[in-house]
Scaffold this motif. Structure first.
Motif, PDB file in Angstrom:
ATOM      1  N   LEU A  62     107.295 146.358  29.359  1.00 30.35           N
ATOM      2  CA  LEU A  62     108.443 145.748  30.018  1.00 30.35           C
ATOM      3  C   LEU A  62     108.970 146.632  31.138  1.00 30.35           C
ATOM      4  O   LEU A  62     109.329 147.777  30.929  1.00 30.35           O
ATOM      5  CB  LEU A  62     109.561 145.462  29.014  1.00 30.35           C
ATOM      6  N   GLU A  63     108.997 146.087  32.354  1.00 28.96           N
ATOM      7  CA  GLU A  63     109.472 146.812  33.532  1.00 28.96           C
ATOM      8  C   GLU A  63     110.861 146.359  33.970  1.00 28.96           C
ATOM      9  O   GLU A  63     111.569 147.119  34.623  1.00 28.96           O
ATOM     10  CB  GLU A  63     108.486 146.631  34.690  1.00 28.96           C
ATOM     11  N   ALA A  64     111.239 145.127  33.644  1.00 33.95           N
ATOM     12  CA  ALA A  64     112.542 144.596  34.068  1.00 33.95           C
ATOM     13  C   ALA A  64     113.195 143.849  32.911  1.00 33.95           C
ATOM     14  O   ALA A  64     112.581 142.961  32.320  1.00 33.95           O
ATOM     15  CB  ALA A  64     112.375 143.668  35.258  1.00 33.95           C
ATOM     16  N   LEU A  65     114.437 144.222  32.611  1.00 34.11           N
ATOM     17  CA  LEU A  65     115.223 143.548  31.580  1.00 34.11           C
ATOM     18  C   LEU A  65     116.564 143.178  32.196  1.00 34.11           C
ATOM     19  O   LEU A  65     117.327 144.041  32.623  1.00 34.11           O
ATOM     20  CB  LEU A  65     115.447 144.469  30.375  1.00 34.11           C
ATOM     21  N   GLU A  66     116.810 141.874  32.278  1.00 34.74           N
ATOM     22  CA  GLU A  66     118.058 141.365  32.851  1.00 34.74           C
ATOM     23  C   GLU A  66     118.801 140.560  31.799  1.00 34.74           C
ATOM     24  O   GLU A  66     118.333 139.530  31.354  1.00 34.74           O
ATOM     25  CB  GLU A  66     117.763 140.494  34.073  1.00 34.74           C
ATOM     26  N   VAL A  67     119.952 141.077  31.404  1.00 31.57           N
ATOM     27  CA  VAL A  67     120.789 140.404  30.407  1.00 31.57           C
ATOM     28  C   VAL A  67     122.232 140.373  30.890  1.00 31.57           C
ATOM     29  O   VAL A  67     123.161 140.520  30.100  1.00 31.57           O
ATOM     30  CB  VAL A  67     120.660 141.051  29.004  1.00 31.57           C
ATOM     31  N   HIS A  68     122.411 140.174  32.178  1.00 28.35           N
ATOM     32  CA  HIS A  68     123.763 140.121  32.726  1.00 28.35           C
ATOM     33  C   HIS A  68     124.393 138.749  32.462  1.00 28.35           C
ATOM     34  O   HIS A  68     123.727 137.814  32.052  1.00 28.35           O
ATOM     35  CB  HIS A  68     123.775 140.468  34.219  1.00 28.35           C
ATOM     36  N   GLU A  82     124.585 139.949  21.484  1.00 26.35           N
ATOM     37  CA  GLU A  82     123.819 141.137  21.115  1.00 26.35           C
ATOM     38  C   GLU A  82     122.634 141.284  22.054  1.00 26.35           C
ATOM     39  O   GLU A  82     122.172 140.307  22.649  1.00 26.35           O
ATOM     40  CB  GLU A  82     123.304 141.012  19.677  1.00 26.35           C
ATOM     41  N   MET A  83     122.119 142.495  22.139  1.00 29.64           N
ATOM     42  CA  MET A  83     120.916 142.733  22.918  1.00 29.64           C
ATOM     43  C   MET A  83     119.759 141.970  22.263  1.00 29.64           C
ATOM     44  O   MET A  83     119.729 141.823  21.045  1.00 29.64           O
ATOM     45  CB  MET A  83     120.592 144.231  22.962  1.00 29.64           C
ATOM     46  N   PRO A  84     118.802 141.492  23.052  1.00 30.95           N
ATOM     47  CA  PRO A  84     117.674 140.762  22.469  1.00 30.95           C
ATOM     48  C   PRO A  84     116.864 141.654  21.533  1.00 30.95           C
ATOM     49  O   PRO A  84     116.656 142.840  21.826  1.00 30.95           O
ATOM     50  CB  PRO A  84     116.842 140.340  23.681  1.00 30.95           C
ATOM     51  N   ALA A  85     116.437 141.098  20.408  1.00 32.68           N
ATOM     52  CA  ALA A  85     115.649 141.849  19.436  1.00 32.68           C
ATOM     53  C   ALA A  85     114.252 142.106  19.997  1.00 32.68           C
ATOM     54  O   ALA A  85     113.548 141.170  20.357  1.00 32.68           O
ATOM     55  CB  ALA A  85     115.560 141.068  18.127  1.00 32.68           C
ATOM     56  N   ILE A  86     113.885 143.380  20.072  1.00 33.22           N
ATOM     57  CA  ILE A  86     112.574 143.718  20.627  1.00 33.22           C
ATOM     58  C   ILE A  86     111.666 144.371  19.593  1.00 33.22           C
ATOM     59  O   ILE A  86     110.528 144.716  19.897  1.00 33.22           O
ATOM     60  CB  ILE A  86     112.697 144.629  21.863  1.00 33.22           C
ATOM     61  N   GLY A  87     112.140 144.542  18.376  1.00 29.06           N
ATOM     62  CA  GLY A  87     111.316 145.113  17.318  1.00 29.06           C
ATOM     63  C   GLY A  87     111.243 146.626  17.395  1.00 29.06           C
ATOM     64  O   GLY A  87     111.644 147.246  18.370  1.00 29.06           O
ATOM     65  N   LEU A 118     110.371 138.529  20.093  1.00 35.12           N
ATOM     66  CA  LEU A 118     109.857 139.115  21.311  1.00 35.12           C
ATOM     67  C   LEU A 118     108.877 140.247  21.052  1.00 35.12           C
ATOM     68  O   LEU A 118     108.086 140.571  21.920  1.00 35.12           O
ATOM     69  CB  LEU A 118     111.017 139.651  22.164  1.00 35.12           C
ATOM     70  N   GLU A 119     108.937 140.846  19.869  1.00 36.31           N
ATOM     71  CA  GLU A 119     108.098 142.009  19.596  1.00 36.31           C
ATOM     72  C   GLU A 119     106.607 141.697  19.649  1.00 36.31           C
ATOM     73  O   GLU A 119     105.793 142.599  19.813  1.00 36.31           O
ATOM     74  CB  GLU A 119     108.464 142.628  18.252  1.00 36.31           C
ATOM     75  N   HIS A 120     106.224 140.428  19.558  1.00 37.74           N
ATOM     76  CA  HIS A 120     104.811 140.051  19.618  1.00 37.74           C
ATOM     77  C   HIS A 120     104.332 139.871  21.052  1.00 37.74           C
ATOM     78  O   HIS A 120     103.163 139.608  21.278  1.00 37.74           O
ATOM     79  CB  HIS A 120     104.570 138.775  18.809  1.00 37.74           C
ATOM     80  N   MET A 121     105.218 140.017  22.007  1.00 41.37           N
ATOM     81  CA  MET A 121     104.871 139.865  23.426  1.00 41.37           C
ATOM     82  C   MET A 121     104.683 141.243  24.054  1.00 41.37           C
ATOM     83  O   MET A 121     105.330 141.605  25.029  1.00 41.37           O
ATOM     84  CB  MET A 121     105.975 139.101  24.153  1.00 41.37           C
ATOM     85  N   ALA A 122     103.767 142.008  23.532  1.00 40.84           N
ATOM     86  CA  ALA A 122     103.583 143.393  23.929  1.00 40.84           C
ATOM     87  C   ALA A 122     103.222 143.563  25.401  1.00 40.84           C
ATOM     88  O   ALA A 122     103.441 144.630  25.970  1.00 40.84           O
ATOM     89  CB  ALA A 122     102.510 144.048  23.064  1.00 40.84           C
ATOM     90  N   ARG A 123     102.697 142.546  26.041  1.00 43.78           N
ATOM     91  CA  ARG A 123     102.304 142.656  27.451  1.00 43.78           C
ATOM     92  C   ARG A 123     103.374 142.130  28.410  1.00 43.78           C
ATOM     93  O   ARG A 123     103.178 142.142  29.621  1.00 43.78           O
ATOM     94  CB  ARG A 123     100.994 141.919  27.669  1.00 43.78           C
ATOM     95  N   LEU A 124     104.500 141.700  27.882  1.00 42.17           N
ATOM     96  CA  LEU A 124     105.586 141.158  28.700  1.00 42.17           C
ATOM     97  C   LEU A 124     106.086 142.216  29.681  1.00 42.17           C
ATOM     98  O   LEU A 124     106.357 143.350  29.311  1.00 42.17           O
ATOM     99  CB  LEU A 124     106.737 140.704  27.790  1.00 42.17           C
ATOM    100  N   ARG A 125     106.182 141.839  30.961  1.00 42.76           N
ATOM    101  CA  ARG A 125     106.598 142.784  31.997  1.00 42.76           C
ATOM    102  C   ARG A 125     108.023 142.535  32.498  1.00 42.76           C
ATOM    103  O   ARG A 125     108.664 143.442  33.005  1.00 42.76           O
ATOM    104  CB  ARG A 125     105.624 142.725  33.167  1.00 42.76           C
ATOM    105  N   SER A 126     108.515 141.309  32.373  1.00 42.92           N
ATOM    106  CA  SER A 126     109.852 140.990  32.872  1.00 42.92           C
ATOM    107  C   SER A 126     110.519 140.004  31.918  1.00 42.92           C
ATOM    108  O   SER A 126     109.896 139.028  31.496  1.00 42.92           O
ATOM    109  CB  SER A 126     109.739 140.376  34.275  1.00 42.92           C
ATOM    110  N   LEU A 127     111.786 140.258  31.609  1.00 40.66           N
ATOM    111  CA  LEU A 127     112.545 139.401  30.712  1.00 40.66           C
ATOM    112  C   LEU A 127     113.931 139.183  31.289  1.00 40.66           C
ATOM    113  O   LEU A 127     114.663 140.141  31.548  1.00 40.66           O
ATOM    114  CB  LEU A 127     112.651 140.038  29.323  1.00 40.66           C
ATOM    115  N   ASN A 128     114.279 137.919  31.522  1.00 39.43           N
ATOM    116  CA  ASN A 128     115.593 137.572  32.057  1.00 39.43           C
ATOM    117  C   ASN A 128     116.271 136.621  31.077  1.00 39.43           C
ATOM    118  O   ASN A 128     115.831 135.483  30.904  1.00 39.43           O
ATOM    119  CB  ASN A 128     115.467 136.921  33.429  1.00 39.43           C
TER     120      ASN A 128
END
Length: 188
Positions: A31-37, A19-24, A1-11
Motif C-alpha cells: 500500500l502506497e496511498a491511504l486516504e481516509v479523510h 475507526e481506521m480500516p482493518a488491515i490485519g 482488506l488483509e487478503h489484498m496484499a498487492r493493494l497499492r491505493s485505498l480511498n
C-alpha cells in the motif's frame, strides 16, 4: 482488506468511518496511498502503521483525531502527510523518523508546540501550520525547530495576507524562499 496484499491505493474518504480500516496483523505491504479523510475517526490504534512500510501518502484530514499514534515512525517511505482540520493537540516525536516526508499539512488543529524531532525532516518542502495556537513561549521553539529545515520551499503559518487575520499568529520570514531565518509573533 488483509487478503489484498498487492493493494497499492485505498480511498475510503467520506464514508462516516469511526475507526481506521482493518488491515490485519500483516498489514498491506504494497500500500502506497491511504486516504481516509472526511470521516469521524478519533484515534489510530497503536501499531497500526507497522504493516504499511511502503506507504508514501497518508490523508487523515477532516476527522476527529486527537492524537496521531499507531507507530507513524515506521512509515519510512512516507512523503505526504495531511492531518489538517482535526483536533490534534500534539504530534509524536517519532514523526521525525519519516525522513522522506516532503509535504506536511497540519492547519486547523490545536497544536501549541511542535516536537523538536521535526527538525530531522530534511526532505520537507511544504508545511502548513495555519490556524493553530502556535504562539507565546512556543513561538521560539517552533522557529528553532523549523530553522534547520533548509529544504522548505513553502510554508504557511498565518492568514491569507490580511494583516488583521495575522494577529496572534506566528509568521515565518524566509530568505531566498527556502530557509526560515526569523519568526515574528504578530500581536492582537
Amino acid at each position: 482488506l488483509e487478503h489484498m496484499a498487492r493493494l497499492r491505493s485505498l480511498n475510503l474518504s467520506g464514508n462516516n468511518l469511526q475507526e481506521m480500516p482493518a488491515i490485519g496483523v500483516a498489514g498491506l505491504p504494497c500500500l502506497e496511498a491511504l486516504e481516509v479523510h472526511k470521516n469521524r475517526i478519533s484515534e489510530v490504534p497503536e501499531g497500526y502503521f507497522r504493516g504499511l512500510g511502503a506507504l508514501q501518502r497518508l490523508v487523515l484530514a477532516r476527522n476527529n483525531l486527537k492524537a496521531l499514534g499507531g507507530g507513524i515512525g515506521a512509515c519510512k517511505q512516507l512523503q505526504s502527510l495531511q492531518l489538517e482540520e482535526n483536533e490534534l493537540a500534539s504530534l509524536p516525536a517519532e514523526l521525525g523518523r519519516c525522513g522522506k516526508l516532503r509535504v506536511l499539512f497540519l492547519h486547523s488543529n490545536q497544536l501549541a508546540a511542535l516536537p523538536a524531532e521535526l527538525g530531522q525532516l530534511g526532505a520537507l518542502e511544504r508545511l502548513n501550520l495555519q490556524a493553530n495556537p502556535l504562539g507565546g513561549e512556543s513561538a521560539a521553539l517552533v522557529a528553532s525547530t523549523l530553522s534547520v529545515l533548509t529544504g522548505l520551499a513553502g510554508y504557511v503559518m498565518a492568514g491569507q495576507g490580511d494583516p488583521d487575520a495575522l494577529a496572534g499568529d506566528l509568521v515565518l520570514i524566509a530568505s531566498n524562499g527556502c530557509t526560515p531565518v526569523a519568526a515574528v509573533l504578530v500581536g492582537r
